[in-house]
Each structure stands twice: as structure tokens, then as C-alpha cells.
Design a protein around this motif. Structure first.
Motif, PDB file in Angstrom:
ATOM      1  N   GLY A  28       0.771  -1.232   0.000  1.00 48.15           N
ATOM      2  CA  GLY A  28       0.000   0.000   0.000  1.00 48.15           C
ATOM      3  C   GLY A  28       0.800   1.277   0.000  1.00 48.15           C
ATOM      4  O   GLY A  28       0.252   2.362   0.229  1.00 48.15           O
ATOM      5  N   VAL A  29       2.123   1.183  -0.265  1.00 49.73           N
ATOM      6  CA  VAL A  29       2.953   2.382  -0.330  1.00 49.73           C
ATOM      7  C   VAL A  29       2.554   3.211  -1.548  1.00 49.73           C
ATOM      8  O   VAL A  29       2.421   2.687  -2.655  1.00 49.73           O
ATOM      9  N   GLY A  30       2.382   4.522  -1.347  1.00 54.42           N
ATOM     10  CA  GLY A  30       1.965   5.378  -2.441  1.00 54.42           C
ATOM     11  C   GLY A  30       3.097   5.997  -3.225  1.00 54.42           C
ATOM     12  O   GLY A  30       3.001   6.188  -4.444  1.00 54.42           O
ATOM     13  N   GLU A  31       4.211   6.333  -2.537  1.00 57.67           N
ATOM     14  CA  GLU A  31       5.325   7.009  -3.189  1.00 57.67           C
ATOM     15  C   GLU A  31       6.643   6.358  -2.782  1.00 57.67           C
ATOM     16  O   GLU A  31       6.835   6.012  -1.613  1.00 57.67           O
ATOM     17  N   PHE A  32       7.551   6.241  -3.742  1.00 54.97           N
ATOM     18  CA  PHE A  32       8.882   5.695  -3.486  1.00 54.97           C
ATOM     19  C   PHE A  32       9.915   6.821  -3.598  1.00 54.97           C
ATOM     20  O   PHE A  32      10.010   7.478  -4.638  1.00 54.97           O
ATOM     21  N   PHE A  33      10.679   7.023  -2.529  1.00 56.45           N
ATOM     22  CA  PHE A  33      11.815   7.940  -2.552  1.00 56.45           C
ATOM     23  C   PHE A  33      13.058   7.078  -2.327  1.00 56.45           C
ATOM     24  O   PHE A  33      13.470   6.828  -1.193  1.00 56.45           O
ATOM     25  N   VAL A  34      13.612   6.608  -3.420  1.00 58.62           N
ATOM     26  CA  VAL A  34      14.709   5.638  -3.395  1.00 58.62           C
ATOM     27  C   VAL A  34      15.978   6.284  -3.936  1.00 58.62           C
ATOM     28  O   VAL A  34      15.964   6.936  -4.989  1.00 58.62           O
ATOM     29  N   GLY A  35      17.065   6.108  -3.202  1.00 56.26           N
ATOM     30  CA  GLY A  35      18.369   6.578  -3.645  1.00 56.26           C
ATOM     31  C   GLY A  35      19.317   5.410  -3.819  1.00 56.26           C
ATOM     32  O   GLY A  35      19.218   4.409  -3.099  1.00 56.26           O
ATOM     33  N   PHE A  36      20.225   5.523  -4.778  1.00 59.64           N
ATOM     34  CA  PHE A  36      21.214   4.479  -5.033  1.00 59.64           C
ATOM     35  C   PHE A  36      22.610   5.020  -4.767  1.00 59.64           C
ATOM     36  O   PHE A  36      22.940   6.152  -5.146  1.00 59.64           O
ATOM     37  N   HIS A  37      23.423   4.173  -4.109  1.00 57.61           N
ATOM     38  CA  HIS A  37      24.838   4.497  -3.950  1.00 57.61           C
ATOM     39  C   HIS A  37      25.665   3.330  -4.458  1.00 57.61           C
ATOM     40  O   HIS A  37      25.438   2.177  -4.081  1.00 57.61           O
ATOM     41  N   PHE A  38      26.641   3.640  -5.326  1.00 58.18           N
ATOM     42  CA  PHE A  38      27.493   2.618  -5.908  1.00 58.18           C
ATOM     43  C   PHE A  38      28.948   2.877  -5.519  1.00 58.18           C
ATOM     44  O   PHE A  38      29.517   3.904  -5.886  1.00 58.18           O
ATOM     45  N   PRO A  39      29.559   1.957  -4.746  1.00 57.56           N
ATOM     46  CA  PRO A  39      30.994   2.085  -4.454  1.00 57.56           C
ATOM     47  C   PRO A  39      31.815   1.993  -5.735  1.00 57.56           C
ATOM     48  O   PRO A  39      31.331   1.540  -6.774  1.00 57.56           O
ATOM     49  N   ASP A  40      33.066   2.385  -5.633  1.00 62.82           N
ATOM     50  CA  ASP A  40      33.914   2.495  -6.816  1.00 62.82           C
ATOM     51  C   ASP A  40      34.156   1.163  -7.519  1.00 62.82           C
ATOM     52  O   ASP A  40      34.440   1.135  -8.719  1.00 62.82           O
ATOM     53  N   HIS A  41      34.055   0.044  -6.792  1.00 64.57           N
ATOM     54  CA  HIS A  41      34.352  -1.240  -7.421  1.00 64.57           C
ATOM     55  C   HIS A  41      33.232  -1.725  -8.339  1.00 64.57           C
ATOM     56  O   HIS A  41      33.414  -2.682  -9.087  1.00 64.57           O
ATOM     57  N   VAL A  42      32.064  -1.086  -8.291  1.00 61.24           N
ATOM     58  CA  VAL A  42      30.931  -1.529  -9.114  1.00 61.24           C
ATOM     59  C   VAL A  42      31.109  -1.008 -10.540  1.00 61.24           C
ATOM     60  O   VAL A  42      31.185   0.207 -10.746  1.00 61.24           O
TER      61      VAL A  42
END
Length: 286
Positions: A28-42
Motif C-alpha cells: 500500500g505504499v503510495g510514493e517511493f523515494f529511493v536513492g542508489f549508492h554505488f561504491p567504486d568497485h561496481v
């Protein structure tokens, strides 16, 4: 009721992202506030694949960052996402955390407001393959089938903090890792209908992640705040080495039992309350 999901996500499998988005949409979540972090090895191609998957699932991420995975960074990114989400209630989850509520989300928030509690605490229930290993049941299409048993591995083996804030009013600050609020104290004996945080951390990629965490934090390449991350990782890896690559519940005094995202176990409330009580007498209260 306005309810926004806030999550900081790293480089994870596309399958996990798909199940994460589907689970919380169904909840039932209405809004997604998603952040991504990628370390240097990715690698760049892996970053783009992950971001592309999320765009197809839920639209553009709210933020993207790269660089060292310093321990303080998760909280800083989470707080930026909470500011973007604005006023209301925030559902806080990592990509390997799938909440299950004894009541509906609306009822859970309404009860918190009625009792004057500006946050709701859940407890981690660690999910494992049936044999205690990392690899689930073949090509099973869902997490429940691949990881059908659960127990308190975080609390009993790694000795990490099994308490998680699952819902918080937007004006309530959260501590590192979202384990508690530095400004709110909750009496464990007053808590009812404790949410389950199904913790799908123990998948095949975790081994490389934990070894990298030990190396990077011990070398100082990634800064620590709590001084506990390498020790928690080593406890898990040492246990696997001693028990043929599997978690041995008997050796730990942990009963791993069949569980499902669809149903809160009858035994959950009493045992989760005991885990909360133990943790809140030995750590900052929240």
C-alpha cells in the motif's frame, strides 16, 4: 494518509529490486523515494543496469551517488530522501528488508498516532535457505520459496542490532542504520503488534560484500562510526567456515522455523518483544 517509502540501495540483483517494488506496492505504499549508492568497485555497466531496472519498476530514482561506502553515508542519504519525501509518515526499509505488519499500514499508523508514538519499531527476522545455506531452492521465482525459514541470526550470531524503525513521522530524527531515534523512547511493554522485518541479507552476494567490508574498513578506505562492522562480518564468516558453509541453528541455540511474508507467526510477538527488551537494555534506547 500520506505514506512515503524511503530506501537507500546499493548494487543488488535485479530480482531483488523487482520483489522489493512489488512487495511494497502490494502493501500500500503510495510514493517511493529511493536513492542508489554505488561504491567504486561496481562497474559502470552494472550501475546502469540496476538503475534501468528501477526506472522500469518505479520511475527515476530520487538520487544517485558513487564513491566509498563510509558508514555515515547511509544515514546522510536517507535523510536527504526523507527531506525530499516531505511531511507525513515515512516507511524506512533497505532493499533486503521486507516488512510484514500484524495490522494494515493504515491501522498501524493510526494506532501510533492515537498512543502518541511518532515511530514504530520492528525486529529483524533473518531468512535462510532450508538447509541454512546461502543458495535458495533452484530457480524458484520468489524469496519466500528460496528462503523458507527464519530466525534471529542478527541478534544471536552477528550480534548486530536487530531493532529497526519501520515507520517514522517526518519530524522524527533517526540514528545511524535507522535502528532507533535519538529523541524518542518507546517502552517495550507498551508495544503491541510488532512488525516483522524479513531480512533477506543472507544471499550468495553477501560473502563478497562482507569480505570487502572487512578489508575496506580495516584499511581505513571506508570510515567507521560504530567500530562494529568488521567484527559482525567476521562472526558470520567464521561460523560458515566452521559449519561447512551453512548457518547451524543448533550450534547457536536458534530455532529456524518455516515462515512466510504472507503471515505473521503465532510465536512472533512474544519472541520479538524479548529481542527488543534485550537490545534496549544494552544499547541506546529508542
Amino acid at each position: 494518509m500520506r505514506l512515503s517509502l524511503v530506501a537507500v540501495i546499493g548494487a543488488v540483483e535485479d530480482e531483488l529490486l523487482r520483489e522489493f517494488a512489488a512487495h511494497y506496492t502490494k502493501l500500500g505504499v503510495g510514493e517511493f523515494f529511493v536513492g542508489f549508492h554505488f561504491p567504486d568497485h561496481v562497474p559502470e555497466e552494472e550501475r546502469e543496469r540496476t538503475l534501468g531496472t528501477w526506472r522500469r519498476l518505479a520511475g527515476p530514482p530520487a538520487l544517485v551517488s558513487t564513491g566509498p561506502w563510509h558508514e555515515h553515508l547511509h544515514g546522510e542519504l536517507r535523510d536527504r530522501l526523507r527531506a525530499a519525501a516531505g511531511e507525513g509518515w515515512h516507511l524506512i526499509a533497505d532493499s533486503d528488508e521486507f516488512h510484514a505488519y500484524p495490522l494494515s499500514l493504515e491501522e498501524t499508523v493510526a494506532r501510533a498516532e492515537a498512543t502518541g508514538h511518532p515511530l514504530v519499531n520492528g525486529v529483524l527476522l533473518d531468512r535462510l535457505a532450508a538447509d541454512g545455506g546461502l543458495a535458495g531452492a533452484g530457480d524458484a521465482p520468489d524469496l519466500d520459496t528460496r528462503y523458507p525459514v527464519g530466525g534471529f541470526l542478527t541478534a544471536r550470531l552477528t550480534r548486530g542490532n536487530p531493532r529497526k524503525v519501520v515507520l517514522a513521522r517526518s519530524d522524527v530524527p533517526l540514528a545511524l542504520g535507522s535502528h532507533y531515534s535519538p529523541t524518542v523512547r518507546i517502552d517495550v511493554d507498551e508495544v503491541r503488534d510488532i512488525p516483522v522485518v524479513h531480512h533477506f541479507k543472507w544471499r550468495p552476494p553477501v560473502l563478497d560484500d562482507l569480505r570487502r567490508r572487512i578489508e575496506m574498513h580495516r584499511s581505513g578506505a571506508w570510515t567507521e562510526v560504530t567500530d562494529t562492522l568488521p567484527e559482525e562480518a567476521e562472526r558470520y564468516l567464521d561460523h560458515l567456515l566452521a559449519h561447512g558453509g551453512r548457518v547451524d541453528g543448533g550450534a547457536l541455540g536458534i530455532a529456524f522455523r518455516p515462515v512466510s511474508l504472507a503471515r505473521v507467526p503465532d510465536w512472533w510477538e512474544a519472541e520479538a518483544r524479548q529481542i527488543l527488551r534485550e537490545r534496549m537494555t544494552s544499547a541506546p534506547r529508542g
